[in-house]
Design an enzyme around this catalytic site. Structure first.
Site, short mmCIF file in Angstrom:
data_model
loop_
_atom_site.label_atom_id
_atom_site.label_comp_id
_atom_site.label_asym_id
_atom_site.label_seq_id
_atom_site.Cartn_x
_atom_site.Cartn_y
_atom_site.Cartn_z
N TYR A 37 11.28 2.49 -4.41
CA TYR A 37 11.56 3.92 -4.44
C TYR A 37 13.02 4.17 -4.82
CZ TYR A 37 12.70 8.46 -2.26
OH TYR A 37 13.18 9.73 -1.99
N LYS A 57 3.52 12.45 3.66
CA LYS A 57 2.58 12.03 2.63
C LYS A 57 1.13 12.11 3.09
CE LYS A 57 6.29 11.03 0.32
NZ LYS A 57 6.79 11.92 -0.75
N ILE A 69 4.97 4.99 5.34
CA ILE A 69 4.82 6.43 5.15
C ILE A 69 3.54 6.79 4.41
CG2 ILE A 69 6.18 6.41 3.02
CD1 ILE A 69 7.29 9.13 3.78
N ASP A 107 8.18 0.31 5.96
CA ASP A 107 8.07 1.75 5.74
C ASP A 107 6.61 2.04 5.41
OD1 ASP A 107 8.03 4.34 4.80
OD2 ASP A 107 9.91 4.18 3.70
#
Length: 460
Positions: free
Chosen positions: A132, A260, A219, A217
């Protein structure tokens, strides 16, 4: 980090945003990983549960109670609802202790807080590529910590290998950087894939051997819409029968958010989960600088505590994401473009290497600029994600209406046909004229692709 082409694309979109009525030739936003596919489910729940949004409990107003100072640790009811939802997304194969959860203002805050807790300025974290683009901003700007990439390649679908891990660690040592941990995003942004059990085992062995931390992570954990299913690092810890007092157990941490899975980035709800009491204590103190409002916690605790809603939402979200991803892949295939075989996320990792004039990042940027400025689609080039191979792009599919996606695919197909299916003419002046003709033809194509109330109509 902020001067990346990833953010530049957003800026160009904001200057000329597509609108199906007022600006039909504008730029279509396909560089934003938002989940807008299930708002109707949440809005329907709100309509049926007006007390939650009106800040009432048993018919009595609790507005004053929520408006005043609350425990910085978060509302107990919300933290309980949050960890239950996290477990439900993972098929209840693992459970989470609300006492080990720290609320933050989104995953951005959670990731930065972890870095502050685990590393000092001048130290490093390892991150597999592609990753990202925002991490270059989120993890480095204020912490002073360096990112050392773990270079992954398309030869094995960009999976992490032992060799890549060791090479990244050695690179950090050459740069006199002390490595404090590995940060992974699972499911991956931008790949749109879930990590394999073998990769997770490899990571746990690596951090255990090096005596460093692992931040997972997660998410996008609720966006895994097809096989193989999402596997949390906490599940792998459980599989390995790790003792809760063991060093590796204490060194594994999870980042989560409702941005998300529930499509609520504007609510700014993130979370840190750690097995280390010292990390939890430090993160709790730091969370004072990025709290989640009591009103938000109250509303979401009521929503997430409704098991009928969460069960239906998770299933329907998977179904709609799968259908939308399939539509994007099909549209790309009609243009002769393929993708990495994805099973999660809000985007596809798209292979446009065959459209490059040369196997260079300069050629990738040239292609990206054509797509943004001429085709009027904002997508994210692989170089902004630190991909080691030119020609890959992240394309989002869950943040725009289906008919806008149809239009985007028509524009792209026209672009590929005009630019790459016409035989090249030798000779400088002729080649230049052909290029100009192609640009004119493409502009006409984009202009003719418009909408009326029935959907996209080619030729209008």
């Amino acid at each position: 980090g902020q001067d990346s082409s990833y953010f530049l694309g957003w800026q160009e979109y904001e200057k000329n945003p597509y609108h199906e009525v007022h600006n039909t030739n504008g730029i279509i936003q396909m560089g934003l990983a938002e989940n807008q596919l299930c708002f109707d489910l949440l809005e329907s729940w709100l309509a049926k549960n007006p007390e939650a949004a009106a800040f009432k409990k048993n018919g009595e107003s609790i507005f004053a109670e929520l408006a005043l100072f609350q425990d910085y640790h978060g509302l107990p009811a919300f933290k309980k609802a949050m960890v239950d939802f996290m477990a439900e997304i993972r098929g209840n194969k693992v459970t989470f202790d609300p006492n080990h959860l720290v609320l933050t203002a989104g995953a951005t805050s959670a990731n930065e807080t972890f870095i502050f807790c685990l590393a000092d300025p001048g130290e490093a974290v390892l991150i597999p590529t592609p990753y990202y683009p925002g991490f270059d901003r989120d993890l480095k700007w204020r912490t002073g910590v360096e990112i050392v990439p773990i270079h992954c390649t398309s030869s094995n679908g960009f999976q992490i290998t032992e060799t890549a891990l060791e090479e990244a660690y050695q690179e950090a040592e050459k740069r006199n950087l002390r490595v404090k941990g590995v940060l992974v995003t699972n499911p991956s942004n931008p790949l749109g894939t879930t990590m394999t059990r073998n990769e997770l085992y490899l990571l746990l062995s690596f951090v255990e051997d090096k005596g460093i931390h692992l931040i997972s992570d997660e998410i996008y954990s609720g966006t895994a819409f097809s096989s193989p299913s999402f596997i949390s690092v906490m599940e792998v810890l459980k599989d390995r029968n790790c003792d809760e007092n063991s060093e590796v157990w204490q060194r594994v941490h999870v980042v989560y958010s409702l941005s998300k899975d529930l499509g609520l980035p504007g609510f700014r709800v993130g979370a840190i989960y750690s097995n280390d009491d010292m990390v939890v204590a430090a993160a709790t103190k730091m969370s004072s600088f990025g709290l989640v409002s009591s009103q938000t916690q109250h509303l979401l605790s009521a929503m997430l505590s409704d098991k009928k809603l969460t069960k239906n939402y998770i299933a329907e979200n998977h179904k709609r994401l799968k259908q939308r991803q399939k539509k994007l892949v099909s549209g790309l295939q009609k243009s002769g473009i393929s993708c990495l075989n994805g099973n999660a996320g809000l985007f596809c990792w798209v292979d446009m290497r065959h459209l490059l004039r040369s196997n260079t990042f300069e050629a990738e940027m040239e292609l990206w600029k054509k797509i943004v400025y001429e085709v009027h689609l904002n997508i994210s080039p692989g170089s902004s994600c630190h991909c080691t191979e030119p020609g890959w792009f992240r394309v989002c599919f869950a943040n725009l209406p289906e008919r806008t996606l149809d239009l985007a695919m028509q524009r792209l197909k026209a672009f590929v046909g005009e630019y790459y299916n016409v035989p090249e003419v030798n000779g400088g002046s002729q080649s230049s004229h052909l290029s100009h003709s192609r640009r004119q033809s493409l502009t006409k194509w984009v202009s003719r692709l418009s909408f009326d109330d029935r959907g996209p109509i080619p030729g209008r």
